[in-house]
Design a protein around this motif. Structure first.
Motif, mmCIF file in Angstrom:
data_model
loop_
_atom_site.group_PDB
_atom_site.id
_atom_site.type_symbol
_atom_site.label_atom_id
_atom_site.label_comp_id
_atom_site.label_asym_id
_atom_site.label_seq_id
_atom_site.Cartn_x
_atom_site.Cartn_y
_atom_site.Cartn_z
ATOM 1 N N UNK A 108 0.822 -1.204 0.000
ATOM 2 C CA UNK A 108 0.000 0.000 0.000
ATOM 3 C C UNK A 108 0.862 1.264 0.000
ATOM 4 N N UNK A 109 0.331 2.292 -0.652
ATOM 5 C CA UNK A 109 0.922 3.623 -0.578
ATOM 6 C C UNK A 109 -0.220 4.617 -0.355
ATOM 7 N N UNK A 110 -0.121 5.401 0.717
ATOM 8 C CA UNK A 110 -1.166 6.364 1.062
ATOM 9 C C UNK A 110 -0.591 7.777 1.005
ATOM 10 N N UNK A 111 -1.308 8.669 0.352
ATOM 11 C CA UNK A 111 -0.901 10.075 0.291
ATOM 12 C C UNK A 111 -2.148 10.948 0.398
ATOM 13 N N UNK A 112 -1.969 12.259 0.476
ATOM 14 C CA UNK A 112 -3.132 13.132 0.674
ATOM 15 C C UNK A 112 -2.874 14.538 0.149
ATOM 16 N N UNK A 113 -3.958 15.253 -0.116
ATOM 17 C CA UNK A 113 -3.889 16.697 -0.375
ATOM 18 C C UNK A 113 -5.073 17.360 0.300
ATOM 19 N N UNK A 114 -4.969 18.663 0.564
ATOM 20 C CA UNK A 114 -6.004 19.375 1.306
ATOM 21 C C UNK A 114 -6.154 20.788 0.751
ATOM 22 N N UNK A 115 -7.383 21.157 0.446
ATOM 23 C CA UNK A 115 -7.676 22.456 -0.162
ATOM 24 C C UNK A 115 -8.834 23.126 0.568
ATOM 25 N N UNK A 116 -8.904 24.446 0.439
ATOM 26 C CA UNK A 116 -10.117 25.150 0.847
ATOM 27 C C UNK A 116 -10.550 26.061 -0.297
ATOM 28 N N UNK A 117 -11.848 26.261 -0.394
ATOM 29 C CA UNK A 117 -12.407 27.223 -1.349
ATOM 30 C C UNK A 117 -12.842 28.428 -0.543
ATOM 31 N N UNK A 118 -12.055 29.504 -0.640
ATOM 32 C CA UNK A 118 -12.273 30.690 0.181
ATOM 33 C C UNK A 118 -12.445 31.910 -0.716
ATOM 34 N N UNK A 119 -13.586 32.583 -0.584
ATOM 35 C CA UNK A 119 -13.870 33.764 -1.412
ATOM 36 C C UNK A 119 -13.630 33.488 -2.895
ATOM 37 N N UNK A 120 -14.148 32.370 -3.360
ATOM 38 C CA UNK A 120 -14.083 31.972 -4.770
ATOM 39 C C UNK A 120 -12.668 31.687 -5.251
ATOM 40 N N UNK A 121 -11.754 31.396 -4.327
ATOM 41 C CA UNK A 121 -10.380 31.054 -4.698
ATOM 42 C C UNK A 121 -9.998 29.722 -4.070
ATOM 43 N N UNK A 122 -9.377 28.853 -4.872
ATOM 44 C CA UNK A 122 -8.859 27.604 -4.342
ATOM 45 C C UNK A 122 -7.527 27.871 -3.644
ATOM 46 N N UNK A 123 -7.390 27.377 -2.422
ATOM 47 C CA UNK A 123 -6.175 27.593 -1.640
ATOM 48 C C UNK A 123 -5.620 26.241 -1.196
ATOM 49 N N UNK A 124 -4.330 26.013 -1.481
ATOM 50 C CA UNK A 124 -3.667 24.791 -1.026
ATOM 51 C C UNK A 124 -3.287 24.969 0.440
ATOM 52 N N UNK A 125 -3.674 24.025 1.282
ATOM 53 C CA UNK A 125 -3.429 24.145 2.715
ATOM 54 C C UNK A 125 -2.195 23.382 3.203
ATOM 55 N N UNK A 126 -1.466 22.729 2.275
ATOM 56 C CA UNK A 126 -0.341 21.904 2.705
ATOM 57 C C UNK A 126 1.037 22.361 2.212
ATOM 58 N N UNK A 127 1.241 23.631 1.861
ATOM 59 C CA UNK A 127 2.595 24.053 1.479
ATOM 60 C C UNK A 127 3.491 24.210 2.707
ATOM 61 N N UNK A 128 4.789 24.144 2.486
ATOM 62 C CA UNK A 128 5.734 24.394 3.572
ATOM 63 C C UNK A 128 5.637 25.842 4.017
ATOM 64 N N UNK A 129 5.762 26.069 5.325
ATOM 65 C CA UNK A 129 5.681 27.415 5.888
ATOM 66 C C UNK A 129 6.882 27.681 6.787
ATOM 67 N N UNK A 130 7.242 28.977 6.918
ATOM 68 C CA UNK A 130 8.339 29.323 7.810
ATOM 69 C C UNK A 130 7.819 29.432 9.243
ATOM 70 N N UNK A 131 8.708 29.800 10.179
ATOM 71 C CA UNK A 131 8.328 29.828 11.589
ATOM 72 C C UNK A 131 7.270 30.883 11.903
ATOM 73 N N UNK A 132 7.055 31.822 10.962
ATOM 74 C CA UNK A 132 6.027 32.847 11.144
ATOM 75 C C UNK A 132 4.700 32.472 10.482
ATOM 76 N N UNK A 133 4.670 31.273 9.882
ATOM 77 C CA UNK A 133 3.448 30.805 9.237
ATOM 78 C C UNK A 133 3.292 31.250 7.805
#
Length: 353
Positions: A108-133
């Motif tokens: 088996x291989x399991x992976x995932x992606x996560x998005x939100x639709x906010x104000x008519x824009x698709x936003x990826x919720x899983x990018x790398x972020x710095x210590x300030x977010x």
């Protein structure tokens, strides 16, 4: 507001609502849950779909309803209390229970992606972020496409994995949830201001035959429909509410068209309906939760949600398993190498299977 209860339950599949001067309406569903129903009990009616995803089917579970009616609690529950876990964490755990039972037969291989639709824009919720977010790199453009089987794919979305156990998958879900837009309104102290989509991809390869299946489990927590007169939304909250209501109206139009058997279904009218296209009338096993408020103050909204649910029950999907033989997988690898300009013979030498 000294509200009275406007909902009553006739049995485990039938409820009725007292709409005051508009009369009493009765609705019948596959199952209805009362106020005292427990999270574990609700999940029992969903768990079989996890097996379907592992078996190679496209599965969609989503929650719909008025703002403040408990959709996010149904889908996610209370994260620091396992007894109050919602559908999403229980599904993730169930997936790995199934994988453990079948690991002698399949890889088996399991992976995932996560998005939100906010104000008519698709936003990826899983990018790398710095210590300030802050997002470290400019995110790729997200584009919604249908593959040859009619299953939704979001090109450009960051796919995290492989997730080798429940804890790794749950960690990415938590990470994405922390980035979601929420805010307080007069109807909900922690109101979701976006539609949330979490998809888990499960690849299973038979150790003996080499045949492979690819399943997808998509968990959708929709933002709730709102009335400004009740939420007292202004400024940015009002802008968000308008976007939410427009997208839910588009979803209602799709549900109406499908339930009436119309030839043209307006999926492309909104990003939300494009995201859910395979889950509504498409190639998926779909389960829809409709969350309602039992208070007579919300009787009109509750009746509207139940009417939508009754229409959804009339929709027929056509779910098929995605399965490939070892030979098809080999040929696909060769084609991919040719597109890259790589010698396919080199691939054959490295990977004789």
């Amino acid at each position: 507001k000294k509200c009275q209860q406007c909902i009553s339950f006739l049995d485990d599949t039938t409820c009725k609502i007292d709409c005051g001067k508009k009369g009493i309406k009765e609705y019948n569903f596959d199952e209805v849950f009362r106020m005292e129903s427990q999270q574990e009990q609700i999940f029992e009616g969903v768990s079989y779909l996890c097996q379907s995803a592992v078996d190679g089917f496209n599965v969609c579970i989503f929650a719909y309803g008025q703002t403040g009616s408990g959709k996010t609690f149904t889908m996610y529950g209370k994260r620091d209390d396992e007894k109050l876990w919602g559908i999403a964490p229980r599904c993730m755990r169930e997936l790995y229970d199934i994988i453990e039972r079948e690991q002698e037969t399949y890889d088996f291989k399991v992976s995932c992606y996560m998005l939100e639709l906010y104000n008519d824009q698709l936003v990826d919720l899983l990018p790398d972020r710095d210590k300030h977010g802050k997002v470290k790199e400019t995110p790729a453009k997200l584009d919604i496409k249908l593959d040859a089987r009619g299953i939704v794919q979001v090109q450009g979305a960051i796919v995290r994995g492989p997730c080798n156990n429940f804890e790794e998958l749950y960690k990415w879900n938590e990470y994405g949830n922390e980035q979601r837009h929420t805010a307080s309104t007069a109807m909900n102290a922690e109101s979701s201001r976006s539609h949330l989509v979490f998809s888990v991809l499960i690849e299973a390869k038979n150790k003996q035959t080499g045949a492979a299946t690819i399943g997808k489990l998509t968990l959708v927590d929709l933002a709730g429909s709102e009335r400004q007169s009740k939420t007292n939304a202004t400024g940015e909250r009002l802008k968000e509410a308008k976007s939410i209501n427009i997208s839910l109206s588009a979803l209602g139009n799709v549900i109406s068209a499908l339930s009436q058997g119309e030839k043209f279904v307006p999926y492309r009218d909104n990003l939300l309906t494009r995201l859910l296209q395979d889950g509504l009338g498409g190639n998926a096993k779909t389960l829809m939760f409709v969350n309602i408020s039992p208070a007579d103050y919300n009787a009109d909204e509750t009746a509207s949600s139940l009417t939508y649910a009754a229409r959804v029950k009339l929709i027929t999907n056509d779910a098929s398993k995605q399965q490939e033989s070892a030979e098809i997988q080999r040929l696909k690898k060769i084609i991919a190498q040719l597109k890259k300009g790589t010698d396919p013979d080199a691939l054959s030498e490295e990977d004789p299977d």
